[in-house]
Design an enzyme around this catalytic site. Structure first.
Site, short mmCIF file in Angstrom:
data_model
loop_
_atom_site.label_atom_id
_atom_site.label_comp_id
_atom_site.label_asym_id
_atom_site.label_seq_id
_atom_site.Cartn_x
_atom_site.Cartn_y
_atom_site.Cartn_z
N SER A 1 0.82 -1.21 0.00
CA SER A 1 0.00 0.00 0.00
C SER A 1 0.85 1.26 0.00
O SER A 1 2.03 1.25 0.39
CB SER A 1 -0.92 0.01 1.22
OG SER A 1 -1.75 -1.13 1.22
N1 SAH Z 1 -0.87 -4.33 3.81
C1 SAH Z 1 -0.39 -4.97 2.62
C2 SAH Z 1 -1.46 -4.88 1.55
C3 SAH Z 1 -1.39 -5.97 0.61
S1 SAH Z 1 -2.62 -5.93 -0.63
C4 SAH Z 1 0.89 -4.31 2.16
O1 SAH Z 1 1.00 -3.10 2.28
O2 SAH Z 1 1.76 -5.00 1.64
C5 SAH Z 1 -3.93 -6.84 0.15
C6 SAH Z 1 -3.60 -8.24 0.57
O3 SAH Z 1 -4.82 -8.83 1.03
C7 SAH Z 1 -3.08 -9.14 -0.54
O4 SAH Z 1 -1.88 -9.71 -0.14
C8 SAH Z 1 -4.18 -10.18 -0.69
O5 SAH Z 1 -3.71 -11.47 -1.06
C9 SAH Z 1 -4.81 -10.19 0.68
N2 SAH Z 1 -6.19 -10.71 0.73
C10 SAH Z 1 -7.17 -10.58 -0.20
N3 SAH Z 1 -8.30 -11.18 0.21
C11 SAH Z 1 -8.02 -11.74 1.42
C12 SAH Z 1 -8.77 -12.49 2.35
N4 SAH Z 1 -10.06 -12.81 2.13
N5 SAH Z 1 -8.18 -12.87 3.49
C13 SAH Z 1 -6.88 -12.55 3.76
N6 SAH Z 1 -6.11 -11.84 2.91
C14 SAH Z 1 -6.67 -11.42 1.75
#
Ligand code: SAH
Length: 219
Positions: A68
């Protein structure tokens, strides 16, 4: 502190000031800014992205996911109003960058990632940097992590179609949940959800955002 991190912190402060009429926040908690200053974002991106690690923008981390934008990480962290004795649940570990920031501010972080390879990679990065108050799980964050509930704060870093009931149930009275809500690839709203001392839920729209979707199905 590295000059690149200093520049990133200045950009975050600038964007916070620029969006204050929307968010009602003109400055973030100095503890949040200090936690961001303490995390090497370059350790959470792939070698070919390291050059951009301290830009105030999201970056690809593989599997169609992103790390993010630092301003959004800072804003969401601030909205949780974390205290050193707090226990926090994070949904969407992704790169682990947000997890590292939470880890510095609270007693314990429980984090859930849906894609096993991302969960493994972020756990390896976090462990190699010495963050030790984190527990990891691969699974569907829509269900939360009931075994360790209730949580002082919950943060969801992917856009949910709705506020999952499991998450408000797993929030302490007086606790805060920050979650982007909206349809995939459509404008979404970052929402602050508060559970009051009577257990009533109050929601507030903070800002329009663009997150990858919180997926309902297994990968
Ligand atoms: N905070 C992270 C954001 C990653 S993007 C960063 O800054 O790196 C969002 C993440 O949520 C992805 O890795 C995706 O695989 C995960 N995600 C999507 N749906 C999900 C779910 N139902 N349960 C857990 N994780 C999920």
């Amino acid at each position: 502190m590295k000059s690149a991190i200093k520049r990133m912190l200045a950009e975050i402060e600038g964007e916070v000031a620029y969006t204050r009429s929307l968010t009602g926040m003109s400055k973030l908690d100095s503890r949040v800014m200090a936690a961001i200053a303490g995390v090497p974002r370059e350790a959470f991106v792939s070698p070919d992205m390291k050059h951009f690690a301290y830009e105030n923008g999201p970056l690809p981390i593989g599997y169609g996911q992103t790390i993010s934008q630092p301003y959004i990480v800072a804003l969401m962290t601030d909205l949780l109003q974390l205290e050193p004795d707090h226990v926090v649940l994070e949904i969407g570990t992704g790169s682990g960058y947000q997890t590292a920031i939470l880890s510095q501010l609270v007693k314990k972080v429980f984090t859930i990632e849906r894609i096993p390879a991302l969960g493994d990679a972020s756990a390896a990065s976090l462990q190699s940097l010495g963050y030790s108050n984190i527990e990891y799980r691969t699974g569907n964050g829509y269900d939360g992590w009931p075994e360790h509930a209730p949580y002082d704060a919950i943060i969801v870093t992917a856009a949910a179609s709705h506020i999952p009931l499991a998450l408000t149930e797993q929030l302490k009275s007086g606790g805060r949940l920050v979650i982007p809500v909206g349809l995939p690839y459509m404008p979404q709203e970052l929402m602050l959800v508060e559970k009051d001392d009577q257990g009533e839920i109050h929601t507030r729209d903070i800002l329009g955002v663009a997150f990858v979707p919180l997926q309902e199905d297994p990968p």
